[in-house]
Design an enzyme around this catalytic site. Structure first.
Site, PDB file in Angstrom:
ATOM      1  N   SER A 172       0.860  -1.179   0.000  1.00  0.00           N
ATOM      2  CA  SER A 172       0.000   0.000   0.000  1.00  0.00           C
ATOM      3  C   SER A 172       0.905   1.240   0.000  1.00  0.00           C
ATOM      4  CB  SER A 172      -0.939  -0.038   1.211  1.00  0.00           C
ATOM      5  OG  SER A 172      -1.776   1.097   1.245  1.00  0.00           O
ATOM      6  N   TYR A 201      -5.120   7.834  -6.919  1.00  0.00           N
ATOM      7  CA  TYR A 201      -4.016   7.022  -6.418  1.00  0.00           C
ATOM      8  C   TYR A 201      -4.187   6.751  -4.926  1.00  0.00           C
ATOM      9  CZ  TYR A 201       0.643   5.594  -4.957  1.00  0.00           C
ATOM     10  OH  TYR A 201       1.699   4.906  -4.394  1.00  0.00           O
ATOM     11  N   LYS A 205      -4.695   3.010  -2.935  1.00  0.00           N
ATOM     12  CA  LYS A 205      -3.828   2.489  -1.877  1.00  0.00           C
ATOM     13  C   LYS A 205      -4.605   2.269  -0.577  1.00  0.00           C
ATOM     14  CE  LYS A 205      -0.145   1.801  -4.146  1.00  0.00           C
ATOM     15  NZ  LYS A 205       0.357   0.413  -4.274  1.00  0.00           N
TER      16      LYS A 205
END
Length: 320
Positions: A172, A201, A205
């Site tokens: 992550s 983005y 994550k």
């Protein structure tokens, strides 16, 4: 609704204390099979290198045969061991399916799956082959489909592993703290464009940590250890889409060598102590941390799992 932790954990984790873990501490992995997505460069390459050095059989999964072949040749020079190329484009569900089938044509067990590959802030108009947001589709949907497809091999490895476990390690980011899940942005549309590539983005994550915890909850009692992590801000090709001046500033102030970035996921994937961290989030360097509070919300986790599972089932129905 959980309160956002803000930028503070991102800042703090950007300057971690001196590492206590070193790859030399990794136990021998002779007889164990490892798959690393995005293994041709950056943290993925370093992961392949260390696993080969510790005698694992390593599958290097990547999109480009040319880049993979170059990486495998370089790994042979550095380690004396030969990695095995597995063609995989996480932005294509057909490619994920084909990669899993290819793996099963050669192996019946998988001891460690490193869900490492990624893309960072590409042009917002880019989508996966199946028309999902490229970052979400690669990081979350692609890795979810791959993990579920390879779960029979992971469970088979549990039965023969000396410690009675197989591991799924998901890369992550500190970006996990900066965004929540916006289900309306997973596919293309005006809401996705409005959110913007940086937030997309961060969201992806965040999704990595949510699903890693769900894997632990669903398969933990069968011997699967699933851990997500922040590798820190590392100098890799992941920043290739950054403006040159931004990259220059980050490199001068924040970015760290890739040899540091690999530490946390190697610890998660190989060390006996990490068996105690099923469903947890690790921070630099190989320390137990806490992700965004919503990553621990089972209602959100189940909703995301059901969404992903539905897309996989729909895709497979179209293939039959």
């Amino acid at each position: 609704m959980a309160r956002d932790p803000g930028f503070w954990p991102v800042f703090v984790q950007g300057f971690p204390p001196k590492p206590k873990f070193h790859p030399d501490q990794i136990p021998d992995h002779m007889g164990r099979i490892v798959l690393v997505t995005g293994g041709n460069s950056g943290i993925g390459y370093e992961t392949c290198k260390e696993m080969l050095k510790h005698n694992a059989k390593v599958y290097l999964a990547a999109r480009s045969p040319e880049k993979a072949d170059a990486a495998i040749a370089s790994l042979k020079v550095e380690t004396g061991k030969e990695g095995i190329f597995l063609k995989l484009d996480l932005g294509s569900m057909a490619s994920v399916k084909a990669a899993a089938q290819e793996f099963f044509s050669k192996e019946s067990e998988l001891h460690i799956l490193f869900n490492n590959a990624g893309v960072m802030v590409p042009p917002v108009e880019l989508l996966t082959t199946d028309e999902y947001d490229l970052q979400f589709g690669t990081h979350v949907l692609g890795h979810f489909y791959l993990t579920e497809s390879l779960m029979p091999a992971l469970l088979a490895a549990v039965r023969t592993s000396p410690d009675g476990h197989a591991r799924v390690v998901t890369t992550s980011s500190s970006s996990v703290y900066l965004e929540r899940l916006h289900f309306e942005t997973f596919k293309d549309g005006p809401e996705r464009i409005k959110l913007g590539k940086a937030a997309l983005y961060n969201q992806s994550k965040h999704g990595n940590a949510v699903i890693a915890r769900q894997v632990a909850k669903r398969y933990g009692d069968q011997g699967i250890v699933s851990i997500s992590l922040n590798p820190s801000t590392i100098q890799t090709s992941l920043q290739r889409h950054f403006p040159a001046v931004v990259h220059m500033i980050l490199k001068a102030v924040l970015l760290k060598p890739v040899e540091y970035g690999v530490l946390t996921q190697l610890f998660a994937g190989t060390m006996p102590e990490a068996l105690n961290y099923n469903g947890e989030f690790l921070i630099p360097w190989a320390r137990l941390g806490r992700a965004h509070p919503e990553c621990y919300n089972d209602e959100i986790g189940e909703r995301l799992w059901d969404w992903l599972q539905g897309k996989v089932r729909a895709f497979e129905a179209r293939q039959s």
